[in-house]
Design a protein around this motif. Structure first.
Motif, mmCIF file in Angstrom:
data_model
loop_
_atom_site.group_PDB
_atom_site.id
_atom_site.type_symbol
_atom_site.label_atom_id
_atom_site.label_comp_id
_atom_site.label_asym_id
_atom_site.label_seq_id
_atom_site.Cartn_x
_atom_site.Cartn_y
_atom_site.Cartn_z
ATOM 1 N N GLY A 12 10.215 6.156 67.058
ATOM 2 C CA GLY A 12 9.802 4.832 66.601
ATOM 3 C C GLY A 12 8.321 4.768 66.332
ATOM 4 N N ALA A 13 7.783 5.833 65.686
ATOM 5 C CA ALA A 13 6.327 5.993 65.585
ATOM 6 C C ALA A 13 5.733 5.553 64.261
ATOM 7 N N ALA A 92 11.441 4.261 70.541
ATOM 8 C CA ALA A 92 12.167 3.496 69.531
ATOM 9 C C ALA A 92 13.039 2.413 70.157
ATOM 10 N N GLY A 93 13.036 1.247 69.542
ATOM 11 C CA GLY A 93 13.863 0.166 70.044
ATOM 12 C C GLY A 93 13.935 -0.989 69.063
ATOM 13 N N GLY A 118 19.881 5.721 72.684
ATOM 14 C CA GLY A 118 18.777 6.445 72.069
ATOM 15 C C GLY A 118 17.823 7.019 73.094
ATOM 16 N N VAL A 119 17.491 6.246 74.118
ATOM 17 C CA VAL A 119 16.614 6.737 75.178
ATOM 18 C C VAL A 119 17.302 7.861 75.951
ATOM 19 N N SER A 143 10.711 0.592 78.515
ATOM 20 C CA SER A 143 11.402 -0.540 79.107
ATOM 21 C C SER A 143 10.679 -1.791 78.599
ATOM 22 N N SER A 144 10.502 -2.788 79.425
ATOM 23 C CA SER A 144 9.910 -4.042 78.953
ATOM 24 C C SER A 144 9.683 -4.955 80.146
#
Length: 255
Positions: A12-13, A92-93, A118-119, A143-144
């Motif tokens: 997700g870069a 990525a998310g 994905g993780v 995470s978040s």
């Protein structure tokens, strides 16, 4: 780790937090393979060019982290083109705002496939390669703040981010004997295109205060604050930090 980290993969870069992490690690003297989906290929190639302009090696990895064969393929490409993997950042998310009572199974499955499967796939194939190399490694996942506290209209997102914490702790125990650390970073409301897209007409900070109410003086921040944490966690001296989910949220939530 037996040596300075040299080669990183960031998923997700093409933009936002992933881009900031990739550029920061390049500044730290690390070669960086960057991944994103085909629709973001143009932006991803720009990141590759920026990393190369800093004097580091970089390659684009076009693929979907939710697809096992594609993850396995871009791990193999990194090893072939750059010589191994010392750092994996499963960044990525996706995020969507919808109440659970209105959520379709398709929406739920999409969130799970990207943010959790994905993780898991990135963790799995990076760990396999690091064990094979025998030189330790650093694995990090996204995470978040919503992986520590539920929020209205974000139930599926919260479910994935809580799960990433458990996945991170479990893998950390499994690979510690190989000198591999596994940690997660838990951003608060970071100013990116993804958070802007989910604010439904509100400013990013207004939306954040609606989800997790805080005093109006609480600061906002850009992706560089996450990149700085990742930069530290991948260093050799961070060997004693593993299985942790690091809060980076300006005080919006304190655990």
């Amino acid at each position: 780790m037996s040596q300075e980290p040299r080669i990183a993969v960031i998923t997700g870069a093409a933009q936002g937090i992933g881009r900031a992490i990739a550029l920061r690690l390049a500044d730290d003297g690390i070669d960086v393979a960057v991944n994103d989906i085909p629709s973001n290929e143009k932006k991803l190639l720009e990141v590759v060019a920026e990393i190369q302009a800093k004097g580091r090696r970089s390659i684009p990895l076009i693929g979907d982290v939710a697809v096992e064969g594609e993850v396995r393929g871009f791990i193999e490409q990194t090893v072939s083109d750059l010589g191994g993997i010392d750092i994996m950042v499963a960044n990525a998310g996706i995020a969507r705002s919808v109440e659970l009572i209105d959520m379709s199974v398709e929406d739920w499955d999409c969130m799970i496939s990207v943010n959790l499967r994905g993780v898991m796939l990135c963790y799995k194939y990076a760990a396999q390669q690091m064990i094979k190399q025998g030189r330790g490694g650093r694995i990090l996942g996204a995470s978040s703040i919503l992986g520590k506290k539920g929020a209205m209209t974000f139930s599926s997102y919260c479910a994935t981010k809580f799960a990433v914490r458990g996945l991170t702790q479990s893998l950390a125990l499994e690979v510690s004997k190989h000198n591999i650390t596994v940690n997660a970073y838990c951003p608060g409301l970071i100013h990116t295109s993804m958070t802007s897209a989910s604010t439904s007409g509100q400013s990013t900070d207004q939306h954040g205060n609606a989800v997790l109410p805080v005093p109006p003086s609480m600061p906002g921040a850009g992706p560089e604050v996450i990149a700085s944490i990742v930069s530290y966690l991948v260093k050799p001296e961070a060997y004693f930090i593993t299985g942790q989910s690091i809060d980076v949220n300006g005080g919006r939530y304190m655990s």
